[in-house]
Design a protein around this motif. Structure first.
Motif, PDB file in Angstrom:
ATOM      1  N   PHE A 164       0.837  -1.199   0.000  1.00 18.26           N
ATOM      2  CA  PHE A 164       0.000   0.000   0.000  1.00 18.26           C
ATOM      3  C   PHE A 164       0.869   1.246   0.000  1.00 18.26           C
ATOM      4  N   SER A 165       0.227   2.379  -0.242  1.00 20.73           N
ATOM      5  CA  SER A 165       0.928   3.657  -0.348  1.00 20.73           C
ATOM      6  C   SER A 165       1.044   4.337   0.998  1.00 20.73           C
ATOM      7  N   ASN A 166       2.189   4.959   1.241  1.00 18.19           N
ATOM      8  CA  ASN A 166       2.292   5.906   2.347  1.00 18.19           C
ATOM      9  C   ASN A 166       1.450   7.122   1.970  1.00 18.19           C
ATOM     10  N   PRO A 167       0.497   7.545   2.801  1.00 12.28           N
ATOM     11  CA  PRO A 167      -0.408   8.617   2.382  1.00 12.28           C
ATOM     12  C   PRO A 167       0.281   9.932   2.054  1.00 12.28           C
ATOM     13  N   VAL A 168       1.504  10.134   2.546  1.00 13.71           N
ATOM     14  CA  VAL A 168       2.180  11.401   2.303  1.00 13.71           C
ATOM     15  C   VAL A 168       2.403  11.638   0.809  1.00 13.71           C
ATOM     16  N   ILE A 169       2.460  10.581  -0.001  1.00 15.79           N
ATOM     17  CA  ILE A 169       2.769  10.781  -1.416  1.00 15.79           C
ATOM     18  C   ILE A 169       1.663  11.515  -2.154  1.00 15.79           C
ATOM     19  N   PHE A 170       0.468  11.543  -1.568  1.00 15.92           N
ATOM     20  CA  PHE A 170      -0.648  12.208  -2.226  1.00 15.92           C
ATOM     21  C   PHE A 170      -0.747  13.697  -1.891  1.00 15.92           C
ATOM     22  N   LEU A 171       0.059  14.183  -0.958  1.00 21.14           N
ATOM     23  CA  LEU A 171      -0.190  15.495  -0.375  1.00 21.14           C
ATOM     24  C   LEU A 171       0.620  16.640  -0.983  1.00 21.14           C
ATOM     25  N   PHE A 172       1.494  16.323  -1.932  1.00 22.04           N
ATOM     26  CA  PHE A 172       2.330  17.368  -2.532  1.00 22.04           C
ATOM     27  C   PHE A 172       1.687  17.933  -3.793  1.00 22.04           C
ATOM     28  N   ASP A 173       2.036  19.184  -4.095  1.00 19.75           N
ATOM     29  CA  ASP A 173       1.524  19.864  -5.291  1.00 19.75           C
ATOM     30  C   ASP A 173       2.126  19.194  -6.526  1.00 19.75           C
ATOM     31  N   GLN A 178       6.615  18.358 -10.595  1.00 17.99           N
ATOM     32  CA  GLN A 178       7.161  18.181 -11.933  1.00 17.99           C
ATOM     33  C   GLN A 178       8.321  19.134 -12.192  1.00 17.99           C
ATOM     34  N   GLN A 179       8.358  20.231 -11.452  1.00 20.46           N
ATOM     35  CA  GLN A 179       9.438  21.210 -11.590  1.00 20.46           C
ATOM     36  C   GLN A 179      10.573  20.951 -10.588  1.00 20.46           C
ATOM     37  N   GLY A 180      10.456  19.862  -9.839  1.00 19.32           N
ATOM     38  CA  GLY A 180      11.478  19.512  -8.867  1.00 19.32           C
ATOM     39  C   GLY A 180      11.319  20.190  -7.531  1.00 19.32           C
ATOM     40  N   VAL A 181      10.133  20.760  -7.274  1.00 18.24           N
ATOM     41  CA  VAL A 181       9.873  21.456  -6.018  1.00 18.24           C
ATOM     42  C   VAL A 181       8.871  20.643  -5.211  1.00 18.24           C
ATOM     43  N   MET A 182       9.231  20.288  -3.991  1.00 14.77           N
ATOM     44  CA  MET A 182       8.339  19.514  -3.137  1.00 14.77           C
ATOM     45  C   MET A 182       7.646  20.456  -2.155  1.00 14.77           C
ATOM     46  N   GLN A 183       6.347  20.653  -2.339  1.00 13.86           N
ATOM     47  CA  GLN A 183       5.601  21.549  -1.461  1.00 13.86           C
ATOM     48  C   GLN A 183       4.271  20.913  -1.106  1.00 13.86           C
ATOM     49  N   LEU A 184       4.023  20.802   0.190  1.00 13.73           N
ATOM     50  CA  LEU A 184       2.742  20.254   0.632  1.00 13.73           C
ATOM     51  C   LEU A 184       1.602  21.164   0.195  1.00 13.73           C
ATOM     52  N   LYS A 185       0.536  20.536  -0.307  1.00 13.79           N
ATOM     53  CA  LYS A 185      -0.623  21.310  -0.765  1.00 13.79           C
ATOM     54  C   LYS A 185      -1.926  20.785  -0.170  1.00 13.79           C
ATOM     55  N   ASP A 241      10.760   9.436 -10.433  1.00 13.06           N
ATOM     56  CA  ASP A 241       9.801  10.022  -9.497  1.00 13.06           C
ATOM     57  C   ASP A 241      10.559  10.904  -8.509  1.00 13.06           C
ATOM     58  N   LYS A 242      10.257  12.194  -8.502  1.00 14.83           N
ATOM     59  CA  LYS A 242      11.008  13.147  -7.684  1.00 14.83           C
ATOM     60  C   LYS A 242      10.897  12.848  -6.199  1.00 14.83           C
ATOM     61  N   LEU A 243       9.705  12.483  -5.745  1.00 12.66           N
ATOM     62  CA  LEU A 243       9.507  12.255  -4.318  1.00 12.66           C
ATOM     63  C   LEU A 243      10.378  11.100  -3.809  1.00 12.66           C
ATOM     64  N   SER A 244      10.689  10.153  -4.681  1.00 10.03           N
ATOM     65  CA  SER A 244      11.498   9.012  -4.270  1.00 10.03           C
ATOM     66  C   SER A 244      12.917   9.409  -3.898  1.00 10.03           C
ATOM     67  N   GLU A 245      13.324  10.607  -4.285  1.00  5.53           N
ATOM     68  CA  GLU A 245      14.636  11.093  -3.860  1.00  5.53           C
ATOM     69  C   GLU A 245      14.642  11.446  -2.378  1.00  5.53           C
ATOM     70  N   TYR A 246      13.455  11.593  -1.788  1.00  9.42           N
ATOM     71  CA  TYR A 246      13.339  12.038  -0.402  1.00  9.42           C
ATOM     72  C   TYR A 246      12.825  10.938   0.536  1.00  9.42           C
TER      73      TYR A 246
END
Length: 261
Positions: A164-173, A178-185, A241-246
């Motif tokens: 299953f997915s960690n729910p945090v992956i759904f919460l970013f803009d 896509q521009q390499g910026v991780m910001q919670l939205k 996948d950018k988020l996978s870097e974090y």
């Protein structure tokens, strides 16, 4: 998409379209994979990349296995080739059709059932030795019934393997990501049906729409159902996948139904 959208119907049709498009999770395994599984050489995934440890399965020969919301011609035929008696329950007729193609091509026996992962009333109590549930519970609005039903249909000593997915992956803009910026939205509880604007939903096109479930419901839901979690690992998304870097955005668990006293 309205608040009273029929989630099951929408995602059934969406996954049927994914089969037509050739999505990664709809591509059946080749005959060489089945031949190797018959020799005892096989591996499968619950999450995007990491193979599930073979010790999580035990000996599959003669075991009754339920692939829960896991059609697509990938894991179920491998289990059947390894000697298991396999049932596949899935919401998508086209996905079930992929399993049927492999079974007919390679002379495998699979029981295919169209249904909702939250309702396993088609199966009596204690029907299975193993429930294999790859990442798919994000496609339903509530998951505790999934755990309760999996517990019910397992025999004592049987195991539930779930991804299953960690729910945090759904919460970013997603635009900024896509521009390499991780910001919670977005905030929990998150749903593609209610958290997104019409414009944001339109970007999904004909893809299935998702829910983010809390870890309390994912992990606590299993233990509340009666399971004892005996295995755990994390996994990352596909390359690029950018988020996978974090962080690792996916989780797999092995949970056991205790033996009757």
């Amino acid at each position: 998409m309205t608040l009273d959208a029929d989630v099951r119907r929408y995602n059934r049709e969406a996954w049927d379209r994914q089969v037509a498009k050739g999505d990664r999770w709809t591509l059946p395994v080749g005959p060489e994979v089945i031949a190797a599984a018959r020799r005892g050489e096989w591996s499968v995934v619950l999450t995007p990349n990491k193979p599930v440890p073979r010790e999580w399965f035990g000996d599959l020969a003669g075991k009754d296995v339920l692939c829960l919301a896991g059609a697509g011609g990938q894991q179920a035929p491998v289990f059947a080739a390894a000697g298991a008696r396999v049932t596949v329950l899935d919401n998508s007729p086209a996905q079930l059709g992929q399993d049927r193609k492999v079974a007919e091509r390679d002379g495998l026996e699979l029981r295919l059932v169209e249904g909702d992962m939250r309702d396993l009333s088609a199966f009596p109590d204690g029907s299975f030795d193993l429930v294999f549930h790859p990442c798919s519970n994000c496609f339903v609005d509530t998951i505790r019934p999934v755990w309760r039903e999996a517990y019910r249909v397992l025999r004592p000593g049987g195991a539930l393997l779930a991804g299953f997915s960690n729910p945090v992956i759904f919460l970013f803009d997603p635009k900024l990501e896509q521009q390499g910026v991780m910001q919670l939205k977005y905030k929990m509880p998150y749903s593609d049906f209610t958290s997104l604007t019409d414009e944001e939903r339109a970007r999904y096109g004909d893809e299935p729409l998702c829910y983010a479930h809390s870890l309390e419901d994912q992990l606590g839901g299993q233990t509340d159902a009666g399971f004892a979690i005996t295995g755990f690992f994390e996994d990352k998304h596909v390359p690029g996948d950018k988020l996978s870097e974090y962080l690792s955005g996916f989780i797999a668990t092995r949970a056991v139904k205790p033996m009757a006293r």
